[in-house]
Write an enzyme that holds these catalytic residues in place. Structure first.
Site, PDB file in Angstrom:
ATOM      1  N   GLU A   1       1.073  -1.159   0.161  1.00 21.87           N
ATOM      2  CA  GLU A   1      -0.034  -0.051   0.072  1.00 21.87           C
ATOM      3  C   GLU A   1       0.958   1.280   0.095  1.00 21.87           C
ATOM      4  O   GLU A   1       1.917   1.138   0.502  1.00 21.87           O
ATOM      5  CB  GLU A   1      -0.940  -0.113   1.186  1.00 21.87           C
ATOM      6  CG  GLU A   1      -0.330   0.009   2.491  1.00 21.87           C
ATOM      7  CD  GLU A   1      -1.109  -0.030   3.634  1.00 21.87           C
ATOM      8  OE1 GLU A   1      -1.977  -0.953   3.888  1.00 21.87           O
ATOM      9  OE2 GLU A   1      -1.128   0.680   4.738  1.00 21.87           O
TER      10      GLU A   1
ATOM     11  N   HIS B   1      -6.521   2.563   4.711  1.00 17.41           N
ATOM     12  CA  HIS B   1      -5.917   2.302   6.031  1.00 17.41           C
ATOM     13  C   HIS B   1      -6.243   3.618   6.832  1.00 17.41           C
ATOM     14  O   HIS B   1      -5.613   4.420   7.224  1.00 17.41           O
ATOM     15  CB  HIS B   1      -4.392   2.397   5.562  1.00 17.41           C
ATOM     16  CG  HIS B   1      -3.744   1.912   7.087  1.00 17.41           C
ATOM     17  ND1 HIS B   1      -2.315   1.264   6.583  1.00 17.41           N
ATOM     18  CD2 HIS B   1      -3.751   1.899   8.074  1.00 17.41           C
ATOM     19  CE1 HIS B   1      -1.822   1.034   8.161  1.00 17.41           C
ATOM     20  NE2 HIS B   1      -2.695   1.318   8.770  1.00 17.41           N
TER      21      HIS B   1
HETATM   22  C1  DGY Z   1      -1.534   1.837  13.843  1.00 19.35           C
HETATM   23  O1  DGY Z   1      -1.859   2.629  14.535  1.00 19.35           O
HETATM   24  O2  DGY Z   1      -0.823   0.957  13.524  1.00 19.35           O
HETATM   25  C2  DGY Z   1      -2.431   2.228  12.338  1.00 19.35           C
HETATM   26  O3  DGY Z   1      -2.359   1.224  11.462  1.00 19.35           O
HETATM   27  C3  DGY Z   1      -2.122   3.752  11.933  1.00 19.35           C
HETATM   28  O4  DGY Z   1      -3.095   3.873  10.857  1.00 19.35           O
END
Ligand code: DGY
Length: 318
Positions: free
Chosen positions: A266, A284
Site C-alpha cells: 500500500e 488504511h
Molecule cells: C496503527 O496505529 O498501527 C494504525 O495502523 C495507524 O493507522
C-alpha cells in the site's frame, strides 16, 4: 540553552504542532505539502535531529537510523511499529514509542463498520444507486449476509480484538478467537485453533500485529479452509494476508467477500482487487476519527516532550 532538534515527517494537527514548538527547535516538518519523504530525505533530515515524530507510512530502516548522529527518540503516531527497524534503533541506543490504547475503540468501531459494509453490500449498492441504475425495488436486491447470530472469528485477541468481541456480543454473535495463548480479557469468546476458527467462522477478522511470524498468516491453505460463504476482514496490516492468494480465492469464489483496510505494497495495492464488487476497499483509515488521530499525534508528541524534560517515556516499545 539550545533547544533539542525535532523532525516531524508528516503534517500534524496545529494544536499538537504548537505543543512541540514550545520546547523543540523544529528543524524539518511537512506541514505545507504532507508529501511522504523518501529514504534519502529521511536520512538527510534525521542526520542532525535529537527527536523524530514519524508515522506508519515512513520506512525507518537501518539506513535511516544509521544516518542519525544524535537521535534519542523516535515517536511513531501509530500502535503498529513494523515500519521501524527496532533492532537497529536498539543497537544505536535510540528509543522508540508508539500509541497503544488511544485508538482501540475507534479501530474496533471501524472493524465492525467494515464487516457490516461488506456483509450488507453497502459500497456495491451505493455505486449502483449513484450510477443511476436503480430502476425499482426488488425482493432480492443486494441481498447480503446477516451479522446477528453469525460466527465471528477474531485472529489476534489483544486490546482491539477484545473491543470488537464486545461489540459482537451486542449482535448476539458467536465469537471464536485465536491467539498463541488464550487471553484473560476475551469477553464471551472461545479460544480455538486457527484451523477450527477458519472452518467455522462466517466472518474472519484479522487484528494481529505484523511481524515475520504473522507474514502471510492467511494464504492459500488458510483461505481453502474458510467456508465459501465466509467473509475476510483485514484491519491488521498488509502482509498478514497473501494478497495474491486472496485474489485467486475471490476469483474462484472460494470465499464470499472481503473487507480490506490494509494491503501489501500500500498505497499501490494490486489493481486486481478493483474487479471484485464483493470487496470493500478502504485506504488504511481504521483509526481515523478526528479525535483519535489527534490523540495519537498528541501521545507521540507527549512521549518526546517527556523525554526532553527528563521524564520517563509514556509508551515505550523499546
Ligand atoms: C496503527 O496505529 O498501527 C494504525 O495502523 C495507524 O493507522
Amino acid at each position: 540553552m539550545a533547544r533539542p532538534g525535532l523532525v516531524i515527517t508528516r503534517r500534524i494537527y496545529e494544536e499538537v504542532y504548537t505543543s512541540l514548538q514550545a520546547e523543540f527547535d523544529i528543524r524539518a516538518d511537512n506541514q505545507a505539502t504532507d508529501q511522504p519523504w523518501d529514504i534519502q530525505a529521511l536520512q538527510q533530515r534525521i542526520a542532525q535531529a535529537d527527536y523524530m515524530l514519524c508515522t506508519v507510512a515512513d520506512k525507518i530502516d537501518a539506513s535511516v537510523i544509521g544516518a542519525a548522529a544524535r537521535l534519542k527518540v523516535i515517536a511513531t503516531g501509530a500502535v503498529g511499529f513494523n515500519n521501524i527497524d527496532v533492532a537497529a534503533c536498539k543497537a544505536r541506543g535510540v528509543l522508540v514509542t508508539n500509541t497503544p490504547d488511544v485508538l482501540t475503540q475507534t479501530t474496533a468501531d471501524f472493524g465492525f463498520a467494515l464487516m457490516m459494509a461488506t456483509a450488507r453490500r453497502i459500497s456495491e449498492s451505493e455505486r449502483y444507486a449513484r450510477a443511476g441504475q436503480w430502476s425499482g425495488w426488488a425482493f432480492d436486491q443486494f441481498a447480503g449476509r446477516d451479522l446477528h447470530h453469525a460466527t465471528l472469528g477474531i485472529i489476534g485477541m489483544g486490546r482491539i480484538g477484545s473491543a470488537i468481541a464486545r461489540r459482537a456480543a451486542g449482535f448476539e454473535m458467536r465469537v471464536l478467537y485465536h491467539n498463541r495463548m488464550p487471553s484473560q480479557d476475551a469477553v464471551a469468546a472461545t479460544w480455538v485453533q486457527k484451523e477450527q476458527l477458519l472452518r467455522e467462522s462466517d466472518f474472519v477478522m484479522l487484528v494481529v500485529p505484523y511481524s515475520p511470524a504473522t507474514h502471510h498468516l492467511i494464504g492459500a491453505a488458510e483461505l481453502a479452509l474458510m467456508k465459501p460463504s465466509a467473509t475476510l476482514i483485514n484491519i491488521a496490516r498488509g502482509g498478514v494476508v497473501d494478497d495474491q492468494a486472496l485474489i485467486a480465492a475471490l476469483k474462484e469464489k472460494r470465499i464470499a467477500a472481503a473487507g480490506l483496510d490494509v494491503f501489501e505494497n500500500e498505497p499501490k495495492f494490486d489493481p486486481a482487487f478493483l474487479q471484485f464488487e464483493n470487496v470493500v476497499i478502504t485506504p488504511h483509515i481504521a483509526s481515523s476519527s478526528r479525535a483519535t488521530r489527534g490523540a495519537m499525534m498528541q501521545l507521540a508528541a507527549d512521549n518526546l516532550l517527556a523525554h526532553a524534560r527528563g521524564l520517563p517515556l509514556l509508551t515505550p516499545v523499546a
